[in-house]
Design a protein around this motif. Structure first.
Motif, PDB file in Angstrom:
ATOM      1  N   UNK A 117       1.025  -1.304  -0.138  1.00 57.24           N
ATOM      2  CA  UNK A 117       0.018  -0.178   0.139  1.00 57.24           C
ATOM      3  C   UNK A 117       0.588   1.427  -0.149  1.00 57.24           C
ATOM      4  N   UNK A 118       0.689   2.622  -0.440  1.00 60.43           N
ATOM      5  CA  UNK A 118       0.645   3.974  -0.166  1.00 60.43           C
ATOM      6  C   UNK A 118       1.091   3.595   0.738  1.00 60.43           C
ATOM      7  N   UNK A 119       2.732   4.258   1.173  1.00 64.70           N
ATOM      8  CA  UNK A 119       3.947   4.488   2.594  1.00 64.70           C
ATOM      9  C   UNK A 119       4.494   2.793   2.918  1.00 64.70           C
ATOM     10  N   UNK A 120       4.494   2.048   2.525  1.00 65.60           N
ATOM     11  CA  UNK A 120       4.703   0.914   2.893  1.00 65.60           C
ATOM     12  C   UNK A 120       5.532   0.108   2.549  1.00 65.60           C
ATOM     13  N   UNK A 121       6.449  -0.155   2.706  1.00 63.32           N
ATOM     14  CA  UNK A 121       7.469  -0.592   2.028  1.00 63.32           C
ATOM     15  C   UNK A 121       7.901  -2.570   2.133  1.00 63.32           C
ATOM     16  N   UNK A 122       8.660  -3.101   1.809  1.00 66.78           N
ATOM     17  CA  UNK A 122       8.245  -4.349   2.038  1.00 66.78           C
ATOM     18  C   UNK A 122      10.129  -4.488   2.411  1.00 66.78           C
ATOM     19  N   UNK A 123       9.820  -5.659   3.691  1.00 65.67           N
ATOM     20  CA  UNK A 123      10.986  -5.903   4.274  1.00 65.67           C
ATOM     21  C   UNK A 123      11.183  -7.554   4.888  1.00 65.67           C
ATOM     22  N   UNK A 124      12.323  -7.964   3.983  1.00 66.58           N
ATOM     23  CA  UNK A 124      13.056  -9.324   3.982  1.00 66.58           C
ATOM     24  C   UNK A 124      12.707  -9.835   5.686  1.00 66.58           C
ATOM     25  N   UNK A 125      13.095 -11.127   5.799  1.00 66.24           N
ATOM     26  CA  UNK A 125      13.655 -11.345   7.054  1.00 66.24           C
ATOM     27  C   UNK A 125      13.460 -13.516   7.335  1.00 66.24           C
ATOM     28  N   UNK A 126      14.969 -13.233   7.159  1.00 69.94           N
ATOM     29  CA  UNK A 126      15.626 -14.809   6.916  1.00 69.94           C
ATOM     30  C   UNK A 126      15.315 -15.520   8.373  1.00 69.94           C
ATOM     31  N   UNK A 127      14.516 -16.639   7.988  1.00 70.60           N
ATOM     32  CA  UNK A 127      14.185 -17.633   9.280  1.00 70.60           C
ATOM     33  C   UNK A 127      14.444 -19.208   9.150  1.00 70.60           C
ATOM     34  N   UNK A 128      14.363 -19.661  10.048  1.00 68.58           N
ATOM     35  CA  UNK A 128      14.639 -21.161   9.738  1.00 68.58           C
ATOM     36  C   UNK A 128      13.457 -21.539  10.706  1.00 68.58           C
ATOM     37  N   UNK A 129      13.405 -23.447  10.108  1.00 64.03           N
ATOM     38  CA  UNK A 129      11.742 -23.989  11.133  1.00 64.03           C
ATOM     39  C   UNK A 129      12.051 -24.014  12.383  1.00 64.03           C
ATOM     40  N   UNK A 130      13.424 -24.083  13.113  1.00 63.69           N
ATOM     41  CA  UNK A 130      12.909 -23.874  14.606  1.00 63.69           C
ATOM     42  C   UNK A 130      12.468 -22.580  15.078  1.00 63.69           C
ATOM     43  N   UNK A 131      12.091 -21.536  14.104  1.00 61.10           N
ATOM     44  CA  UNK A 131      12.354 -20.214  14.465  1.00 61.10           C
ATOM     45  C   UNK A 131      10.988 -19.911  14.562  1.00 61.10           C
ATOM     46  N   UNK A 132      10.355 -20.633  14.111  1.00 58.32           N
ATOM     47  CA  UNK A 132       8.546 -20.893  13.313  1.00 58.32           C
ATOM     48  C   UNK A 132       8.022 -21.736  13.949  1.00 58.32           C
ATOM     49  N   UNK A 133       8.688 -22.495  14.971  1.00 56.79           N
ATOM     50  CA  UNK A 133       8.243 -23.800  15.445  1.00 56.79           C
ATOM     51  C   UNK A 133       7.107 -23.529  16.496  1.00 56.79           C
ATOM     52  N   UNK A 134       5.716 -23.890  16.035  1.00 56.06           N
ATOM     53  CA  UNK A 134       4.819 -23.378  17.217  1.00 56.06           C
ATOM     54  C   UNK A 134       3.510 -22.433  16.602  1.00 56.06           C
ATOM     55  N   UNK A 135       4.086 -21.718  15.540  1.00 60.74           N
ATOM     56  CA  UNK A 135       3.417 -20.817  14.166  1.00 60.74           C
ATOM     57  C   UNK A 135       3.203 -20.564  13.083  1.00 60.74           C
TER      58      UNK A 135
END
Length: 242
Positions: A117-135
């Motif tokens: 949307x206007x005024x927004x930027x795309x931000x990329x973040x490296x992740x791994x499976x362990x960090x996403x565990x439960x999410x």
């Protein structure tokens, strides 16, 4: 009397000739139409700029011989609507919609930016499976970003920095969206939309601390990302160099 008969004779000859010529023309048109097999094709109603989502008003229809239809062009409206034009060129008015010109949104290399949307930027973040565990995180879901900063004197601060960041894309280590048929289905990068003013805080937080993604209580609301102005993190992040 003789002149009248001659006049009638020539008139009849003229009318018969005219009918024969007309019949020949109609017969030729019929044969030509059958041989050429005219068909509908879809063309651009105006010049279409790069990275434009094709809508109904962008598409016109003309008839051309079937033999002239290029097999590299889309021939059904359903194959054209909703696709995006190439980033490297426009589609000129009257042109066919070639397969090399149009892409599904999810297949675009810069696909996430088309959802900003206007005024927004795309931000990329490296992740791994362990960090996403439960999410369980998916596209268009809202997530909260929590930051942990380890300060001097063994002081640790954990607080929410961004609320309701909208997930634009989840990609594997090959760069494929995890919904893509060729994807490994293992998340490696999550791209989300944030307010432009929040980017500097995220960049500092990623450099000096750790960022954890948590599914928001507003996961599928219409809320967009906001910087937590009451976060105690801001004081420390403001002091860090750019």
């Amino acid at each position: 009397m003789l002149m009248k008969k001659l006049w009638i004779k020539w008139l009849l000859i003229f009318l018969v000739t005219l009918l024969l010529v007309g019949a020949d023309i109609l017969l030729l048109q019929l044969i030509s139409s059958q041989q050429l097999k005219m068909t509908n094709v879809y063309v651009a109603t105006h010049d279409i700029l790069p990275r434009t989502c094709i809508k109904e008003e962008d598409i016109g229809v003309i008839k051309i011989p079937l033999n002239y239809v290029d097999d590299k062009a889309f021939v059904t409206k359903e194959d054209i609507l909703g696709k995006y034009t190439d980033i490297q060129g426009k589609i000129p008015k009257g042109s066919l919609f070639y397969k090399t010109m149009l892409f599904k949104q999810e297949d675009l290399a810069d696909y996430p930016t088309t959802k900003l949307h206007d005024g927004q930027m795309a931000y990329s973040l490296n992740v791994n499976v362990n960090e996403l565990a439960g999410n369980t995180i998916s596209e268009d879901q809202r997530i909260d970003l929590y930051v942990t900063l380890n300060l001097a004197n063994n002081t640790c601060i954990v607080d929410k920095l961004i609320a309701n960041a909208r997930v634009l894309s989840i990609r594997d280590n090959k760069g494929f969206n995890i919904t893509h048929p060729k994807s490994t289905k293992v998340p490696s990068v999550i791209i989300f939309a944030v307010d432009e003013k929040s980017v500097k805080y995220l960049a500092k937080a990623e450099k000096m601390g750790t960022i954890k993604l948590l599914a928001s209580s507003e996961s599928y609301s219409n809320q967009e990302a906001t910087l937590n102005q009451e976060s105690q993190l801001l004081t420390y992040l403001d002091e860090l160099p750019e």
